[in-house]
Design a protein around this motif. Structure first.
Motif, PDB file in Angstrom:
ATOM      1  N   ASN A   1      -7.050  29.137  57.344  1.00 49.64           N
ATOM      2  CA  ASN A   1      -7.661  29.269  56.803  1.00 49.64           C
ATOM      3  C   ASN A   1      -9.544  29.610  57.624  1.00 49.64           C
TER       4      ASN A   1
ATOM      5  N   ASN B   1     -14.976  30.726  52.661  1.00 44.90           N
ATOM      6  CA  ASN B   1     -14.138  30.458  53.379  1.00 44.90           C
ATOM      7  C   ASN B   1     -12.860  31.578  52.818  1.00 44.90           C
ATOM      8  N   TRP B   2     -12.097  31.901  53.896  1.00 40.41           N
ATOM      9  CA  TRP B   2     -11.134  33.223  53.489  1.00 40.41           C
ATOM     10  C   TRP B   2      -9.554  32.259  54.017  1.00 40.41           C
TER      11      TRP B   2
ATOM     12  N   GLN C   1      -1.210  33.077  51.200  1.00 35.50           N
ATOM     13  CA  GLN C   1      -2.223  33.008  51.465  1.00 35.50           C
ATOM     14  C   GLN C   1      -3.256  33.871  50.830  1.00 35.50           C
TER      15      GLN C   1
ATOM     16  N   SER D   1      -6.533  33.736  50.037  1.00 36.26           N
ATOM     17  CA  SER D   1      -7.809  33.680  48.956  1.00 36.26           C
ATOM     18  C   SER D   1      -9.205  33.736  49.362  1.00 36.26           C
ATOM     19  N   ILE D   2     -10.466  33.493  48.699  1.00 34.62           N
ATOM     20  CA  ILE D   2     -11.602  33.576  49.482  1.00 34.62           C
ATOM     21  C   ILE D   2     -13.340  32.860  48.597  1.00 34.62           C
ATOM     22  N   ALA D   3     -13.413  32.189  48.814  1.00 37.15           N
ATOM     23  CA  ALA D   3     -14.681  31.388  48.568  1.00 37.15           C
ATOM     24  C   ALA D   3     -16.231  31.410  49.322  1.00 37.15           C
TER      25      ALA D   3
ATOM     26  N   ALA E   1     -15.109  31.710  43.846  1.00 35.18           N
ATOM     27  CA  ALA E   1     -13.771  30.690  44.299  1.00 35.18           C
ATOM     28  C   ALA E   1     -13.041  32.190  43.787  1.00 35.18           C
ATOM     29  N   SER E   2     -12.642  32.791  44.228  1.00 37.97           N
ATOM     30  CA  SER E   2     -11.296  33.574  43.393  1.00 37.97           C
ATOM     31  C   SER E   2      -9.881  32.773  42.547  1.00 37.97           C
TER      32      SER E   2
ATOM     33  N   GLU F   1      -3.667  33.282  45.601  1.00 38.45           N
ATOM     34  CA  GLU F   1      -5.146  33.372  45.502  1.00 38.45           C
ATOM     35  C   GLU F   1      -6.147  33.283  44.738  1.00 38.45           C
TER      36      GLU F   1
ATOM     37  N   ALA G   1      -8.837  29.840  45.473  1.00 37.31           N
ATOM     38  CA  ALA G   1      -9.636  29.680  46.630  1.00 37.31           C
ATOM     39  C   ALA G   1      -9.979  28.250  46.446  1.00 37.31           C
ATOM     40  N   THR G   2      -9.973  27.259  44.859  1.00 39.08           N
ATOM     41  CA  THR G   2     -10.411  26.245  45.231  1.00 39.08           C
ATOM     42  C   THR G   2      -9.316  25.383  44.655  1.00 39.08           C
TER      43      THR G   2
END
Length: 314
Positions: free
Chosen positions: A111, A130-131, A142, A144-146, A167-168, A179, A181-182
């Protein structure tokens, strides 16, 4: 053991080792405070106004009792660089976790975190990114992005601002990409409570802090979830040295809802107060109302009957 660690000052900086605070970084977004076994170093070799933190964390020690295992551990590796200016501080960090608890198929989850908190006279801005990339497991990547941002204005005893959350999500659990993010076990973070119903400590909607220790079942898609976008406004006013009032309103929508489902999760309204009874005792009360969105009705074949939610906490 909750916390038990030692610190040592040397020519290269401050070292901390032992059972330390963990699970929290930057602001409270996505944070779930916990404990970790860490060896940490705050280096003092950076230029003026710059900083650096490095640590390694033993998350799982799984080979200590197995004579035929050479590496069945789960370890975290972290490095950040920070810069402090007159207007505030910016931190960028990489946290990689290598999971070799199944020695034959190890994988590494990574991350990138960026956090900034600034103030320009009466205007304040805090954001966090957060990527997630790398591997979620030995067979799934992984991606994801938030992101969240909080822009505020303070004038005397009054403060108001706006809040954005993204949050994706992931509506396909059959592919080789994760994908969301949470996580389903923590949601937007057990420490993150800008809204009492959607993200408070009592409801387990987007804050998995009670009961099953998981976000609400309707938000989950197998091991993934529908994701979230939210816009909100908030304000507070210090009526007297002892009494303050506050309120907020937020809209919530799903990003990856199931086919035939509506994306509206609802709108939440809240109002609260606090009163300082003694120097070490403050009474607080907060009332919230969630106008439940059509998402919770399901698709046309389900058409569940839904109710709005009221919550008074004090």
């Amino acid at each position: 053991v909750w916390h038990l660690y030692m610190e040592y000052m040397s020519a290269i900086g401050k070292t901390r080792f032992g059972r330390t605070p963990a699970g929290a970084w930057g602001g409270k977004f996505l944070d779930s405070t916990s404990q970790g076994n860490r060896l940490m170093l705050w280096g003092n070799w950076m230029p003026e106004n710059w900083g650096m933190l490095l640590f390694t964390q033993k998350i799982v020690e799984d080979d200590v009792m197995e004579m035929d295992a050479s590496d069945e551990d789960k370890d975290g590796y972290y490095v950040d660089v920070s810069y402090k200016a007159d207007m505030g501080k910016t931190v960028a960090a990489i946290f990689a976790v290598r999971d070799a608890t199944n020695e034959r198929v190890p994988y590494t989850t990574t991350n990138l975190w960026v956090h900034g908190k600034y103030a320009w006279d009466a205007i304040g801005l805090e954001y966090e990114l957060n990527w997630g990339f790398g591997e979620k497991s030995s067979t799934v990547d992984q991606e994801s992005i938030a992101f969240n941002a909080d822009l505020s204005y303070t004038s005397g005893d009054m403060k108001f601002g706006g809040l954005f959350i993204y949050a994706s999500g992931d509506d396909d659990t059959t592919d080789t990409k994760s994908e969301s993010a949470t996580s389903n076990s923590a949601g937007t973070g057990k420490d993150y409570n800008p809204y009492q119903i959607m993200m408070g400590d009592y409801m387990n909607l987007w804050n998995a802090d009670k009961g099953s220790n998981s976000i609400h079942d309707s938000l989950k898609l197998g091991s993934e979830n529908v994701g979230l976008m939210s816009f909100g406004l908030y304000g507070s006013y210090k009526v007297s040295p002892k009494m303050s009032i506050n309120g907020e309103i937020g809209w919530f929508g799903a990003l990856e809802e199931m086919q035939g489902w509506d994306d509206s999760l609802g709108v939440e309204f809240g109002v609260g107060m606090s009163y300082k009874l003694y120097d070490n005792l403050t009474y607080g009360a907060h009332f919230s109302y969630l106008a439940t969105g059509d998402f919770f009705k399901g698709d046309s074949s389900m058409n569940y009957s839904t109710e709005d939610v009221f919550l008074l906490a004090h």
